[in-house]
Design a protein around this motif. Sequence first.
Motif, PDB file in Angstrom:
ATOM      1  N   LEU A  52      12.411   0.591   0.967  1.00  0.00           N
ATOM      2  CA  LEU A  52      11.317   0.080   1.723  1.00  0.00           C
ATOM      3  C   LEU A  52       9.893   1.457   1.707  1.00  0.00           C
ATOM      4  CD1 LEU A  52       9.387  -1.569   3.759  1.00  0.00           C
ATOM      5  CD2 LEU A  52      10.798  -0.647   5.411  1.00  0.00           C
ATOM      6  N   PHE A  53      10.523   2.504   2.028  1.00  0.00           N
ATOM      7  CA  PHE A  53       9.901   3.795   2.265  1.00  0.00           C
ATOM      8  C   PHE A  53       9.181   4.301   0.938  1.00  0.00           C
ATOM      9  CE2 PHE A  53      13.002   5.085   5.774  1.00  0.00           C
ATOM     10  CZ  PHE A  53      12.188   4.644   6.817  1.00  0.00           C
ATOM     11  N   THR A  54       9.703   3.897  -0.270  1.00  0.00           N
ATOM     12  CA  THR A  54       9.393   4.168  -1.496  1.00  0.00           C
ATOM     13  C   THR A  54       8.122   3.136  -1.644  1.00  0.00           C
ATOM     14  OG1 THR A  54      11.254   4.885  -2.356  1.00  0.00           O
ATOM     15  CG2 THR A  54       9.656   4.267  -3.853  1.00  0.00           C
ATOM     16  N   LEU A  55       8.102   2.011  -1.175  1.00  0.00           N
ATOM     17  CA  LEU A  55       6.887   1.199  -1.599  1.00  0.00           C
ATOM     18  C   LEU A  55       5.890   1.447  -0.527  1.00  0.00           C
ATOM     19  CD1 LEU A  55       8.493  -2.206  -1.645  1.00  0.00           C
ATOM     20  CD2 LEU A  55       7.060  -1.401  -3.315  1.00  0.00           C
ATOM     21  N   LEU A  56       6.003   1.969   0.542  1.00  0.00           N
ATOM     22  CA  LEU A  56       5.135   2.167   1.454  1.00  0.00           C
ATOM     23  C   LEU A  56       4.531   3.535   1.243  1.00  0.00           C
ATOM     24  CD1 LEU A  56       6.685   1.261   5.026  1.00  0.00           C
ATOM     25  CD2 LEU A  56       5.101   0.094   3.866  1.00  0.00           C
ATOM     26  N   TYR A  57       5.360   4.338   0.671  1.00  0.00           N
ATOM     27  CA  TYR A  57       4.627   5.689   0.223  1.00  0.00           C
ATOM     28  C   TYR A  57       3.707   5.297  -1.076  1.00  0.00           C
ATOM     29  CZ  TYR A  57       4.745   9.653  -3.296  1.00  0.00           C
ATOM     30  OH  TYR A  57       4.134  10.413  -4.105  1.00  0.00           O
ATOM     31  N   LEU A  58       4.009   4.588  -2.010  1.00  0.00           N
ATOM     32  CA  LEU A  58       3.138   4.179  -2.824  1.00  0.00           C
ATOM     33  C   LEU A  58       1.871   3.403  -2.747  1.00  0.00           C
ATOM     34  CD1 LEU A  58       5.678   2.808  -5.810  1.00  0.00           C
ATOM     35  CD2 LEU A  58       4.284   4.883  -5.784  1.00  0.00           C
ATOM     36  N   LEU A  59       2.090   2.601  -1.351  1.00  0.00           N
ATOM     37  CA  LEU A  59       0.945   1.843  -0.923  1.00  0.00           C
ATOM     38  C   LEU A  59      -0.171   2.917  -0.441  1.00  0.00           C
ATOM     39  CD1 LEU A  59      -0.642  -0.583  -0.432  1.00  0.00           C
ATOM     40  CD2 LEU A  59       0.778  -0.747   1.828  1.00  0.00           C
ATOM     41  N   ALA A  60       0.694   3.981   0.522  1.00  0.00           N
ATOM     42  CA  ALA A  60      -0.170   5.073   1.288  1.00  0.00           C
ATOM     43  C   ALA A  60      -1.038   5.678   0.168  1.00  0.00           C
ATOM     44  CB  ALA A  60       0.657   5.816   2.015  1.00  0.00           C
ATOM     45  N   ARG A  61      -0.381   6.157  -0.968  1.00  0.00           N
ATOM     46  CA  ARG A  61      -1.249   6.913  -1.873  1.00  0.00           C
ATOM     47  C   ARG A  61      -2.416   6.097  -2.712  1.00  0.00           C
ATOM     48  NH1 ARG A  61       0.888  11.681  -3.654  1.00  0.00           N
ATOM     49  NH2 ARG A  61      -0.570  11.830  -5.307  1.00  0.00           N
ATOM     50  N   SER A  62      -2.038   4.583  -2.768  1.00  0.00           N
ATOM     51  CA  SER A  62      -3.262   3.953  -3.203  1.00  0.00           C
ATOM     52  C   SER A  62      -4.132   3.824  -2.312  1.00  0.00           C
ATOM     53  CB  SER A  62      -2.587   2.622  -3.405  1.00  0.00           C
ATOM     54  OG  SER A  62      -1.270   2.442  -4.485  1.00  0.00           O
ATOM     55  N   VAL A  63      -3.977   3.691  -0.979  1.00  0.00           N
ATOM     56  CA  VAL A  63      -5.059   3.498   0.220  1.00  0.00           C
ATOM     57  C   VAL A  63      -5.805   4.894   0.037  1.00  0.00           C
ATOM     58  CG1 VAL A  63      -5.434   3.576   2.494  1.00  0.00           C
ATOM     59  CG2 VAL A  63      -3.812   2.012   1.588  1.00  0.00           C
ATOM     60  N   ARG A  64      -5.015   6.062  -0.018  1.00  0.00           N
ATOM     61  CA  ARG A  64      -6.081   7.446  -0.119  1.00  0.00           C
ATOM     62  C   ARG A  64      -6.889   7.528  -1.472  1.00  0.00           C
ATOM     63  NH1 ARG A  64      -2.857  13.192  -0.522  1.00  0.00           N
ATOM     64  NH2 ARG A  64      -2.546  12.169  -2.729  1.00  0.00           N
ATOM     65  N   TRP A  65      -6.212   6.972  -2.621  1.00  0.00           N
ATOM     66  CA  TRP A  65      -7.043   7.151  -3.720  1.00  0.00           C
ATOM     67  C   TRP A  65      -8.283   6.270  -3.617  1.00  0.00           C
ATOM     68  CZ3 TRP A  65      -5.526   5.188  -9.377  1.00  0.00           C
ATOM     69  CH2 TRP A  65      -6.144   5.745 -10.314  1.00  0.00           C
ATOM     70  N   ARG A  66      -8.068   4.963  -3.236  1.00  0.00           N
ATOM     71  CA  ARG A  66      -9.244   4.075  -3.121  1.00  0.00           C
ATOM     72  C   ARG A  66     -10.224   4.756  -2.271  1.00  0.00           C
ATOM     73  NH1 ARG A  66     -10.649  -0.922  -0.117  1.00  0.00           N
ATOM     74  NH2 ARG A  66     -12.025  -2.190  -1.599  1.00  0.00           N
ATOM     75  N   LEU A  67      -9.918   5.445  -0.985  1.00  0.00           N
ATOM     76  CA  LEU A  67     -11.006   6.167  -0.476  1.00  0.00           C
ATOM     77  C   LEU A  67     -11.755   7.098  -1.181  1.00  0.00           C
ATOM     78  CD1 LEU A  67      -8.936   6.846   2.856  1.00  0.00           C
ATOM     79  CD2 LEU A  67     -10.920   5.547   2.812  1.00  0.00           C
ATOM     80  N   LEU A  68     -11.006   7.732  -2.106  1.00  0.00           N
ATOM     81  CA  LEU A  68     -11.679   8.684  -3.124  1.00  0.00           C
ATOM     82  C   LEU A  68     -12.618   7.966  -4.222  1.00  0.00           C
ATOM     83  CD1 LEU A  68      -8.789  11.152  -3.398  1.00  0.00           C
ATOM     84  CD2 LEU A  68     -11.146  12.008  -2.372  1.00  0.00           C
ATOM     85  N   LEU A  69     -11.901   6.924  -4.895  1.00  0.00           N
ATOM     86  CA  LEU A  69     -12.763   6.131  -5.714  1.00  0.00           C
ATOM     87  C   LEU A  69     -13.923   5.212  -5.386  1.00  0.00           C
ATOM     88  CD1 LEU A  69      -9.584   4.865  -7.860  1.00  0.00           C
ATOM     89  CD2 LEU A  69     -11.279   6.518  -8.615  1.00  0.00           C
ATOM     90  N   GLY A  70     -13.656   4.877  -4.155  1.00  0.00           N
ATOM     91  CA  GLY A  70     -14.833   3.949  -3.377  1.00  0.00           C
ATOM     92  C   GLY A  70     -14.409   2.452  -3.519  1.00  0.00           C
TER      93      GLY A  70
END
Length: 342
Positions: A52-70
């Motif tokens: 679960l923590f690994t999935l949430l980690y990947l999701l959190a990284r994705s949210v942060r990356w989307r903030l940078l990408l737009g």
Amino acid sequence: MKNSTNKKRWQLLAGLAISLAALALAFLKIDLRQVGQSLAQADYLYLLPALLFTLLYLLARSVRWRLLLGPQVSLARCFWVTTVGYLVSNVLPFRLGDPARAVVIGRSGRVSTAAALSTVVVERVLDMLMVVLLLAGVAPFVGRQGGEGAVSDTVRLAGWGAAAAALAALAVLFLFAFRPQWGRRMVRWALGQVPRLDAERWARALDGLFDGLAPLRSGRRGLALLAWSLVTWALVVLYYWAMLRAFLPQPPLLAAPFLVCLLGLGMAVPSSPGAMGVFHSIARYGLQVPFAIAAEPALAIAFAAHAFQYLFVCALGLIGMARESLSLGWLQARVADVEEGE
């Protein structure tokens, strides 16, 4: 082209040699029967929260990356492309995962590959900042956990040094976000001091970093990036806590965050794909020396934590590759073209 090929060949050989040496160091004075006993007696129920923590980690990284990408890139696509990046880094040499992500995102035309590369660089800066901040918070207290006293003073000193470095890095990050021209001038001046270096070529390659810092100029987006960075690394700590708990009834309180710091910094060492050997050596001694965990359980934890995350993330990466209709060969060739273009 020939020089570049020879350089990469030597880099690959050096990485393999370092991995083999680190693997030998990890197995130094190890009783393999006790390692097997530790693996057999582990409470694998804790793999569920680790998953679960690994999935949430990947999701959190994705949210942060989307903030940078737009917003032009969906969160779902950020997630699956992130898993593709991990797969590439795990199975191909030269740690091509980050440029591979930029190449995949750039295929749609909504974000250019160059712009995506700049966001990847900013991500890495934020990651290193989080690791240093975590080290600053943990290291001063590690020597008090009952480990070997000879290392406690050094560890505490490293913690205070990391705190100062983190504050300085954060200040520089925001300064260059608001005054990117200052950063560009500084980079060009520094590169100009290196003899026989194509300073302008390297300066153009680094210009993307300052473009990628643009989201920090917005107070809301800047705080969101820092907040998601904190969430991302907190989930990493929780993953290693779950793995420690699977093998130790009462793992030392600071073992997981300190191990995250060591691995975060140690992954900069050249190695084979997936950081084989280097990961295991760092994890073993990072648990054994400061926390007095026996060598065999420490090595068992190292192998279990690496194998579980490696296999799970690679499986997700294969799904991501299928969704994007990609092949590893195409990605490797395309990343090589991008690097040559730079």
